[in-house]
Design an enzyme around this catalytic site. Structure first.
Site, short mmCIF file in Angstrom:
data_model
loop_
_atom_site.label_atom_id
_atom_site.label_comp_id
_atom_site.label_asym_id
_atom_site.label_seq_id
_atom_site.Cartn_x
_atom_site.Cartn_y
_atom_site.Cartn_z
N THR A 48 0.82 -1.21 0.00
CA THR A 48 0.00 0.00 0.00
C THR A 48 0.86 1.26 0.00
O THR A 48 0.34 2.36 0.12
CB THR A 48 -0.94 0.01 1.23
N HIS A 53 6.99 0.08 7.04
CA HIS A 53 7.23 1.01 8.15
C HIS A 53 7.43 0.21 9.43
O HIS A 53 7.44 -1.03 9.40
CB HIS A 53 6.08 2.01 8.29
N HIS A 56 5.66 -2.98 10.54
CA HIS A 56 5.92 -4.27 9.90
C HIS A 56 7.10 -5.00 10.52
O HIS A 56 7.39 -6.14 10.12
CB HIS A 56 6.21 -4.05 8.40
N LYS A 90 -10.62 0.02 9.16
CA LYS A 90 -10.41 1.27 8.43
C LYS A 90 -11.72 2.04 8.41
O LYS A 90 -12.79 1.47 8.21
CB LYS A 90 -9.94 0.99 7.00
N ARG A 94 -9.79 2.37 1.06
CA ARG A 94 -8.49 2.83 0.61
C ARG A 94 -8.58 3.36 -0.83
O ARG A 94 -9.40 2.91 -1.61
CB ARG A 94 -7.48 1.68 0.61
N GLN A 184 -8.04 -13.33 1.27
CA GLN A 184 -6.94 -13.67 2.17
C GLN A 184 -7.07 -15.10 2.68
O GLN A 184 -6.07 -15.79 2.86
CB GLN A 184 -6.89 -12.70 3.35
N ASP A 205 -4.96 -7.30 14.27
CA ASP A 205 -6.10 -6.87 13.45
C ASP A 205 -6.39 -7.84 12.32
O ASP A 205 -7.37 -7.67 11.59
CB ASP A 205 -5.87 -5.46 12.91
N LYS A 240 -2.23 3.17 17.23
CA LYS A 240 -1.30 2.33 16.49
C LYS A 240 -0.27 3.15 15.71
O LYS A 240 -0.59 4.16 15.11
CB LYS A 240 -2.09 1.43 15.53
N LYS A 243 1.28 3.86 8.85
CA LYS A 243 1.49 4.89 7.85
C LYS A 243 0.30 5.82 7.71
O LYS A 243 0.33 6.75 6.91
CB LYS A 243 1.84 4.26 6.51
N THR A 244 -0.78 5.58 8.45
CA THR A 244 -1.88 6.54 8.43
C THR A 244 -1.68 7.62 9.49
O THR A 244 -2.46 8.54 9.57
CB THR A 244 -3.22 5.81 8.69
#
Length: 430
Positions: A48, A53, A56, A90, A94, A184, A205, A240, A243-244
């Protein structure tokens, strides 16, 4: 290190004691299996962005624990699922990215992952796969008949991450995102069939997706597999790291410099640092606990943050970058600008702190504070100057009408601007 009865390292207990594990399916059975034989396991990363970051790092560290004990880690990069977007927790869908960009990001992320795992160590060499390879060949009839029939919509709608989106009248959730759970789950089933994978790991999550995959494999392959989730890395307020957030800490040195990376860990709150040492480093638990007890009972503390910062910067960026970050930190924070050479300033400009390039013209201090983003507005800049929190080359400046002069330019090109004790910007005058 925890040793089992047959002298094998009890990895599950190691991860538990390091406060990494959040949830695990059939813990005792999995513990027995991984001590008796070597397994294949996987973790998925959706591309994404063009870099991983710090959020991970834990799954990569867990994969490395397994690999060091002879197990084979498989990294699944979501070339297909990245086009869809995981809706888990979310607030909105996205932004969809073109496939060429997803592929560029996959290539960059692959290079980062190769810094953490061994891809040339024999039978347990790490492997990277891309789920676009199988989903791009799948037609909609196969998807509905062979996968969709095993999923109950009622159960899917009761998942917490889905309910939150469905109950939002303004946004809701698209069928595209709703189907992510099926994709998934099938990833796990595909890797189980073709790569003998029996364990999926992921963040807490991802628990719902992992359990769905376990159920799907049980139904179509009649086999027991396992899931393990790690705790998410959270800040002191419980939110958390990701990257958001306003300032993401990337693993790419061009997006987050080794200096900024080092500073991030150096500023971890006391309430988090000892837990982070357990989770992120291989330092013995007893050593970390002794350090914490010593600091709790002493006025002069040994910096656990410094230990963490050094370990993490070395892990991600290597020895040279660590030494550079330490040198910059020492010279800037302890006001040793006179020790910096012209080459050191150029190093700061290219690999170090936040900086801006300016034309040689008259600038007021208020203007530069805004340009450097040390101030949000002119009124904010005025308040900081009046409160004596602004320094130019380590000299306090409280004049609201101050303009930069040639005397402010070290080696005719460099000025260090500081707000408070920790917010810096290097000015480079052309």
């Amino acid at each position: 290190m925890i040793i089992s009865k047959n002298n094998e390292i009890n990895l599950i207990e190691v991860l538990k004691n390091r406060n990494i594990i959040n949830q695990i399916t059939d813990k005792n059975n999995l513990k027995n299996i991984i001590t008796e034989k070597k397994i294949h396991l996987y973790c998925g990363f959706d591309p994404t962005a063009d870099s991983l970051h710090i959020g991970h790092l834990i799954p990569l560290i867990v994969l490395r624990y397994f690999q060091k004990l002879g197990h084979k880690p498989i990294i699944l990069l979501g070339g297909a699922t990245g086009l869809i977007g995981d809706p888990s927790f979310k607030l909105q869908e996205r932004k969809k990215q073109p496939i060429y960009l997803i592929n560029e990001w996959i290539n960059k992320i692959s290079l980062q992952i190769k810094l953490f795992l061994d891809f040339n160590c024999g039978s347990n060499s790490a492997l990277i796969v891309n789920n676009y390879d199988w989903f791009s060949k799948m037609n909609v009839l196969f998807f509905l008949k062979k996968i969709g029939k095993y999923f109950c919509v009622n159960q899917m709608m009761n998942k917490e991450s889905i309910k939150k989106r469905i109950n939002k009248n303004t946004q809701g959730i698209s069928f595209t995102e709703f189907s992510y759970n099926l994709l998934q789950s099938y990833d796990f089933a595909y890797l189980n069939k073709y790569f003998n994978v029996i364990l999926q790991i992921g963040g807490s999550d991802q628990w719902g997706h992992i359990v769905s995959g376990i159920d799907l494999i049980k139904k179509i392959h009649k086999q027991q597999v396992f899931g393990l989730t790690h705790k998410l890395i959270t800040k002191n307020d419980g939110t958390k790291f990701g990257k958001t957030e306003n300032k993401t800490i990337w693993l790419d040195s061009f997006k987050t410099s080794p200096y900024d990376f080092f500073q991030f860990w150096l500023n971890i709150h006391d309430n988090l640092v000892y837990n982070f040492l357990k989770m992120f480093t291989s330092i013995e638990i007893s050593t970390i606990e002794d350090l914490q007890k010593s600091n709790d009972n002493s006025i002069k503390k040994v910096s656990a943050q410094n230990l963490l910062a050094e370990h993490m910067t070395y892990l991600v960026h290597g020895e040279n970058a660590l030494e550079s970050a330490k040198k910059i930190t020492d010279y800037i924070f302890y006001k040793k600008l006179n020790y910096l050479s012209k080459n050191d300033f150029h190093m700061l400009l290219t690999n170090g702190i936040n900086n801006i390039i300016l034309k040689n013209k008259n600038y007021s201090l208020q203007e530069i504070l805004i340009l450097s983003k040390l101030a949000k507005s002119r009124s904010h800049a005025k308040n900081m100057i009046e409160s004596n929190s602004i320094y130019i080359n380590n000299k306090k400046r409280s004049n609201l009408l101050y303009f930069f002069t040639e005397e402010d330019k070290i080696f005719n090109h460099f000025t260090l601007l500081c707000r408070g004790k920790k917010n810096f910007c290097l000015l480079y005058w052309k």
